[in-house]
Design a protein around this motif. Sequence first.
Motif, PDB file in Angstrom:
ATOM      1  N   VAL A 116      84.623  26.303  55.678  1.00  0.00           N
ATOM      2  CA  VAL A 116      85.215  26.299  56.967  1.00  0.00           C
ATOM      3  C   VAL A 116      86.487  25.193  56.738  1.00  0.00           C
ATOM      4  N   TYR A 117      87.377  25.498  57.212  1.00  0.00           N
ATOM      5  CA  TYR A 117      88.761  24.803  57.307  1.00  0.00           C
ATOM      6  C   TYR A 117      89.069  24.205  58.394  1.00  0.00           C
ATOM      7  N   ILE A 118      88.974  23.051  58.639  1.00  0.00           N
ATOM      8  CA  ILE A 118      89.710  22.562  60.173  1.00  0.00           C
ATOM      9  C   ILE A 118      90.661  21.537  59.971  1.00  0.00           C
ATOM     10  N   SER A 119      91.444  21.024  60.703  1.00  0.00           N
ATOM     11  CA  SER A 119      92.054  19.744  60.534  1.00  0.00           C
ATOM     12  C   SER A 119      91.895  18.933  61.700  1.00  0.00           C
ATOM     13  N   LEU A 120      92.049  17.602  61.172  1.00  0.00           N
ATOM     14  CA  LEU A 120      91.907  16.179  62.149  1.00  0.00           C
ATOM     15  C   LEU A 120      92.756  15.476  61.941  1.00  0.00           C
ATOM     16  N   SER A 121      93.773  15.224  62.848  1.00  0.00           N
ATOM     17  CA  SER A 121      94.070  16.003  64.097  1.00  0.00           C
ATOM     18  C   SER A 121      94.432  17.492  63.584  1.00  0.00           C
ATOM     19  N   THR A 122      94.620  18.332  64.734  1.00  0.00           N
ATOM     20  CA  THR A 122      94.763  19.537  64.601  1.00  0.00           C
ATOM     21  C   THR A 122      96.089  19.595  64.431  1.00  0.00           C
ATOM     22  N   GLU A 123      96.754  21.081  64.170  1.00  0.00           N
ATOM     23  CA  GLU A 123      98.127  21.412  64.378  1.00  0.00           C
ATOM     24  C   GLU A 123      98.780  21.231  65.653  1.00  0.00           C
ATOM     25  N   CYS A 124      97.691  21.253  66.818  1.00  0.00           N
ATOM     26  CA  CYS A 124      98.289  20.927  68.066  1.00  0.00           C
ATOM     27  C   CYS A 124      98.049  19.613  68.626  1.00  0.00           C
ATOM     28  N   GLY A 125      97.826  18.812  67.591  1.00  0.00           N
ATOM     29  CA  GLY A 125      97.741  17.029  67.840  1.00  0.00           C
ATOM     30  C   GLY A 125      96.452  16.901  68.634  1.00  0.00           C
ATOM     31  N   THR A 126      95.364  17.618  68.708  1.00  0.00           N
ATOM     32  CA  THR A 126      94.180  17.457  69.387  1.00  0.00           C
ATOM     33  C   THR A 126      92.985  16.975  68.329  1.00  0.00           C
ATOM     34  N   VAL A 127      92.056  16.347  68.717  1.00  0.00           N
ATOM     35  CA  VAL A 127      90.911  16.137  67.853  1.00  0.00           C
ATOM     36  C   VAL A 127      89.325  16.529  68.125  1.00  0.00           C
ATOM     37  N   TYR A 128      88.646  16.687  67.300  1.00  0.00           N
ATOM     38  CA  TYR A 128      87.230  16.922  67.268  1.00  0.00           C
ATOM     39  C   TYR A 128      86.591  15.683  67.973  1.00  0.00           C
ATOM     40  N   THR A 129      85.751  16.138  68.917  1.00  0.00           N
ATOM     41  CA  THR A 129      84.704  14.818  69.157  1.00  0.00           C
ATOM     42  C   THR A 129      83.702  14.825  68.261  1.00  0.00           C
ATOM     43  N   LYS A 130      82.799  13.553  68.053  1.00  0.00           N
ATOM     44  CA  LYS A 130      81.723  13.622  67.380  1.00  0.00           C
ATOM     45  C   LYS A 130      80.733  14.982  67.601  1.00  0.00           C
ATOM     46  N   THR A 131      80.564  14.973  68.819  1.00  0.00           N
ATOM     47  CA  THR A 131      79.376  16.261  69.183  1.00  0.00           C
ATOM     48  C   THR A 131      80.258  17.242  68.602  1.00  0.00           C
ATOM     49  N   GLU A 132      81.359  17.735  68.716  1.00  0.00           N
ATOM     50  CA  GLU A 132      81.926  19.001  68.356  1.00  0.00           C
ATOM     51  C   GLU A 132      81.861  19.264  66.624  1.00  0.00           C
ATOM     52  N   LEU A 133      82.263  18.128  65.954  1.00  0.00           N
ATOM     53  CA  LEU A 133      82.328  18.067  64.760  1.00  0.00           C
ATOM     54  C   LEU A 133      80.762  18.147  64.205  1.00  0.00           C
ATOM     55  N   THR A 134      79.848  17.607  64.842  1.00  0.00           N
ATOM     56  CA  THR A 134      78.300  17.546  64.314  1.00  0.00           C
ATOM     57  C   THR A 134      77.820  18.804  64.313  1.00  0.00           C
ATOM     58  N   ALA A 135      78.237  19.630  65.525  1.00  0.00           N
ATOM     59  CA  ALA A 135      77.810  20.758  65.757  1.00  0.00           C
ATOM     60  C   ALA A 135      78.135  21.882  64.491  1.00  0.00           C
ATOM     61  N   ILE A 136      79.525  21.662  64.284  1.00  0.00           N
ATOM     62  CA  ILE A 136      80.126  22.664  63.369  1.00  0.00           C
ATOM     63  C   ILE A 136      79.393  22.301  62.035  1.00  0.00           C
ATOM     64  N   SER A 137      79.153  20.963  61.785  1.00  0.00           N
ATOM     65  CA  SER A 137      78.692  20.443  60.295  1.00  0.00           C
ATOM     66  C   SER A 137      77.292  21.131  60.156  1.00  0.00           C
ATOM     67  N   GLU A 138      76.385  20.987  61.312  1.00  0.00           N
ATOM     68  CA  GLU A 138      75.074  21.274  61.181  1.00  0.00           C
ATOM     69  C   GLU A 138      75.194  22.914  60.955  1.00  0.00           C
ATOM     70  N   TYR A 139      75.996  23.699  61.547  1.00  0.00           N
ATOM     71  CA  TYR A 139      75.877  25.091  61.513  1.00  0.00           C
ATOM     72  C   TYR A 139      76.282  25.368  60.145  1.00  0.00           C
ATOM     73  N   CYS A 140      77.233  24.727  59.730  1.00  0.00           N
ATOM     74  CA  CYS A 140      77.743  25.139  58.378  1.00  0.00           C
ATOM     75  C   CYS A 140      76.288  24.910  57.431  1.00  0.00           C
ATOM     76  N   ARG A 141      75.684  23.786  57.557  1.00  0.00           N
ATOM     77  CA  ARG A 141      74.695  23.278  56.361  1.00  0.00           C
ATOM     78  C   ARG A 141      73.602  24.551  56.429  1.00  0.00           C
ATOM     79  N   LYS A 142      73.326  24.985  57.638  1.00  0.00           N
ATOM     80  CA  LYS A 142      72.312  25.936  58.014  1.00  0.00           C
ATOM     81  C   LYS A 142      72.428  27.238  57.132  1.00  0.00           C
ATOM     82  N   ASN A 143      73.836  27.545  57.300  1.00  0.00           N
ATOM     83  CA  ASN A 143      74.488  28.742  56.987  1.00  0.00           C
ATOM     84  C   ASN A 143      75.080  28.651  55.561  1.00  0.00           C
ATOM     85  N   GLY A 144      74.658  27.760  54.794  1.00  0.00           N
ATOM     86  CA  GLY A 144      75.455  27.831  53.400  1.00  0.00           C
ATOM     87  C   GLY A 144      77.167  27.760  53.192  1.00  0.00           C
ATOM     88  N   LEU A 145      77.869  27.240  54.219  1.00  0.00           N
ATOM     89  CA  LEU A 145      79.088  27.116  54.230  1.00  0.00           C
ATOM     90  C   LEU A 145      79.425  25.646  53.925  1.00  0.00           C
TER      91      LEU A 145
END
Lengths: 343, 343, 343, 343
Positions: free
Chosen positions: B139-168
């Motif tokens: 999974v490729y994401i940008s921090l900050s994004t191309e739109c200048g926005t940021v992921y919150t800790k909650t958002e990034l943690t959720a993505i990270s957990e999903y990735c680890r559970k699913n071999g990404l």
Amino acid sequence: MSNFKHSFKNDYSEMAHPRVLEALSSIGSRQFTGYGLDEFSFRAIELIKARISKPSADVHFIAGGTHANLLVISSFLRPHEAVIAPDSGHIFVHETGAIEATGHKICTRAGHNGKLSVADIESVVAEHTDEHMVRPRLVYISLSTECGTVYTKTELTAISEYCRKNGLYLYLDGARLGAAINSSVCDLTYANVADLADAFFIGGTKNGALFGEAIVICNDDLTEDFRFLLKQRGGLLAKSSAIGMQFEVLLEDGLYDELACHSNAMAMKMADGIRRLGYDFLCPAETNLIIPVFPADVAERMHQLYDFHDWQKIGDTMAVRLVTSWATPESMVDGFIADLAAI
Amino acid sequence: MSNFKHSFKNDYSEMAHPRVLEALSSIGSRQFTGYGLDEFSFRAIELIKARISKPSADVHFIAGGTHANLLVISSFLRPHEAVIAPDSGHIFVHETGAIEATGHKICTRAGHNGKLSVADIESVVAEHTDEHMVRPRLVYISLSTECGTVYTKTELTAISEYCRKNGLYLYLDGARLGAAINSSVCDLTYANVADLADAFFIGGTKNGALFGEAIVICNDDLTEDFRFLLKQRGGLLAKSSAIGMQFEVLLEDGLYDELACHSNAMAMKMADGIRRLGYDFLCPAETNLIIPVFPADVAERMHQLYDFHDWQKIGDTMAVRLVTSWATPESMVDGFIADLAAI
Amino acid sequence: MSNFKHSFKNDYSEMAHPRVLEALSSIGSRQFTGYGLDEFSFRAIELIKARISKPSADVHFIAGGTHANLLVISSFLRPHEAVIAPDSGHIFVHETGAIEATGHKICTRAGHNGKLSVADIESVVAEHTDEHMVRPRLVYISLSTECGTVYTKTELTAISEYCRKNGLYLYLDGARLGAAINSSVCDLTYANVADLADAFFIGGTKNGALFGEAIVICNDDLTEDFRFLLKQRGGLLAKSSAIGMQFEVLLEDGLYDELACHSNAMAMKMADGIRRLGYDFLCPAETNLIIPVFPADVAERMHQLYDFHDWQKIGDTMAVRLVTSWATPESMVDGFIADLAAI
Amino acid sequence: MSNFKHSFKNDYSEMAHPRVLEALSSIGSRQFTGYGLDEFSFRAIELIKARISKPSADVHFIAGGTHANLLVISSFLRPHEAVIAPDSGHIFVHETGAIEATGHKICTRAGHNGKLSVADIESVVAEHTDEHMVRPRLVYISLSTECGTVYTKTELTAISEYCRKNGLYLYLDGARLGAAINSSVCDLTYANVADLADAFFIGGTKNGALFGEAIVICNDDLTEDFRFLLKQRGGLLAKSSAIGMQFEVLLEDGLYDELACHSNAMAMKMADGIRRLGYDFLCPAETNLIIPVFPADVAERMHQLYDFHDWQKIGDTMAVRLVTSWATPESMVDGFIADLAAI
């Protein structure tokens, strides 16, 4: 420091010539255009075109030599086309398969003193007869070579003519182009190189720049969309201006050649000293990279005093590679000779 | 100069912070080891490891961001493995097919405000069921994004957990990491990023360096032989020390974050002024890149005074991209707001 | 066998037409030249040239369609050039990233009923403005499409004209070319296809051959060294004669079109029956692949009796893909309709 | 026909063994699953596992040998990893750079009689010391070799042990595996090969099949997702069943070995006749490919009567390559010897 050693390992051990760094610092926070479309790059390009007497040349700045090689070669060739190179060629030995990683085979010949001859190239071409084999399409040579030698105008002209008659592109790795052109045994000018080759690069990293090489494409048929390739392979820097500006400094009043001359002079002085002490060379000492042959124990003892690379073990002797740079002080050369004499 | 315009086009229009250039100039002709094995790089690596609280991290310096992206992704993936990215992702839109050129497909989702959600990622995974399709693997994401926005800790943690559970693998493009971490709406630390991602890079080019990015590999399974890849793709510079030294300067006493804070502050001031003048934004203004929406004629007139990029035409309005940098003077921001108010 | 089910999954479930196998068996131990330089291939090539009224066409035989697609596309494009395709395109969805694995990005549009329009293509071209993006260079469409639909002569001519005006190659995936050309709603001839496209392939695998596709390159600028690519990518078979011979059998007296007509006729009968039972279709039923929409429970019950693929869930209904082949017996179609009526 | 010539050019000049074609023809219009998931392939896989005494082996069918080589190698290696091969290796000389086209360099040694020794492999490994060079990771050898020779059990065991100790994969090109295993000078069994190699393929094309090779992966660490690679590179055929069925016929009651024995016997008879006429061989005549050395004029006159390839000019003599096949009639061998004697 007791275990400090001077290094003759290469010509990129020192950061950059003071005038290069001054120029970079002088800009302040002025704004300029990114990705190589800035005024410094444009001026540097004009300086290069003038230097090689080729107003139509297509010039691009890039951070390093391996990158320049893989970019040029993968831009010019179709998937089944291959490179002809000497087996000492940097692309074959020391670029971690960069060319193959772009899909292209390298066909090698041993060459002589790091140089390919027309006969070498001819023999590769003769061997490739049909679609079960790759199609050799580009000749890669270095000026100066990995052995520090240079092609003469006669030699390079012969290769160029053979290439043009046989549908081969001629590409020159010029990581040490300054040292070559300014070698006393080289009768080539920059303009000659631009006339005879389809493309080459002018090395900055090894001749006083902080970093950077200038790719020069001389064959108009090969220039199309090169910036797309630059970008795709990661070579188009947002601050490409920082390379352009360095080349402007190096080329605007002869600094590039001055630095190469100094580097060569240091190596020639070293070679003279070594020769006078009775040692021979693996191949002619022609530029800032020389390869004397020492008895193994002499090489060993010099290693305790200086940093340099062993090149090749030959029986009881060791050929070693000594490289001087734009920053090598004469005292360091004198010291080396004195230490060698003292063994 | 009559037609000179200040630029809000990007954050790499100015050369480099004076302290970075001073450091490079201070070295003189001291000799150091090439290819990233120098003392400056080593110290910079230690500073990064400390900053991210991860002593085992594997750190490499490289000249540019596109190069960093293609290097990391092509090093981690097998030929049939693919990338999941937002369709605004730099690798999908603005890198000339660099990832595909290394053989890997990018599977996109629209995302929201430049950000991917777990649901987005999940839907790509669900769609890829067998060997007639690629296998999504990173999974490729940008921090900050191309739109200048940021992921919150909650958002990034959720993505990270999903990735680890699913071999990404989770990889973060940190070309503007400083702006993100120092955003007032971002609750992530550098250490959080290093914990949650398998790899990321810390951008220097867009935050005061002359050039250079620091690739950080946090997952020990992915570090093997990375220097081979660096070299093979043309990313291992002889004078890599010049990048290491810059990161040393930027990180040793907080300059990196200071510059990002300044850049963000200028953008926030600009956003406030724009908001006060009654204009809205395409997505939340969170870092040094903001996207206000102007009536088309207002955008047109501001173009006559300043350089900036149009982002997207929406009916009679134009969303425009304004970027501030470490070097943007407050007066330039004030001037922009005054000019906008005067329309 | 109690749980045996007839299959409408695809058109390659049966081995090969008896006349094809007879021909292969009739050769005995006669010797012939390898790698496609045999008499059968030469005769098949002449038959194809005659069928498409293009004596200059360059024809090559290859084992499978995915291979044909990646070979053609990677032969025609330079590294930064990209493909435009419908997002239902086989190369985008069901070839495991084969095109990206050769280094090329695919830019997609949703299209309509599996077909791209000129406007779709135009919008991709318009979006790609500079060297930070790939350069779209080849349009990939299928005839018949993944949805079983066909392009009309007007549609294909418009696409072809747009491509020629804009420097794009037009390539047709003809895995089901026979079904398309022999569709009652298609007004294209083989010669039209050869006139309008730069290259296409004539599918054998899905129309009675044991295996094999015939790549036809119509644009003389694109034929150079194609056999090198064939060999390099593993597509040049020692016994390529076995493919040539099959195409000879299929083309020498109309068997290829006969089989396609039978296949289409079975699908049309099936479509009529389905329509009469009150069911609708996701897109027009035009060839041997049709996509009726059943209530979910009807689809479920038919799955218990027949093998076929679900295409797309739409609310409470399921669009299903039914494919007939050269070998589908009419009784199987009648049985399907009877079973459907009985639900 | 006056200018008809029998051919000793190769072992794929005849279509296929009658029993193979009968099996393909016997199926009629029965339906079966596509892409290698059919009953014939499953039975053939079981026969192969039994033949090599390796129930865990991962077996895949593919149309040709070049394709098998590039698939296996590109599936096993990371981008910077390289292949070690003899310089006569098919992948190095006669596959149009197929391996390099997947990004991997091939490091060669001359070897002896087409065979690599442990010392050869060791010398390549010793030369590659750091990240400026590729990392040798897979040893490619052929059984039988391009020179028709075979490795003994002792030789292959030594290579296998060296590879395992040094983190190298061992891959065997078995285009002529039947000829090798059935050679009177070969003491290897199929089970030995499966024990000693990480992967190999069993060649069908050159031993009676219409076309097809069986890739066998013995190292469990290397099997993951191989079908993805197969599909991505164009190797997964819709009618893969047609290959599976052929291997079933060849292996179910010993036909494969019978054909190889016949082929070898014809070559051995030929070799005996040639030897008796006083001619020598370039390397030991061990399988169905032999390389006698004739005076140049003798070779020339035999060329007027038979088709075969010249191998190498050596002074006034010509080493020629003679290949027999499963279909070579004894009378053709007798005729050749009689004609040679008559010169």
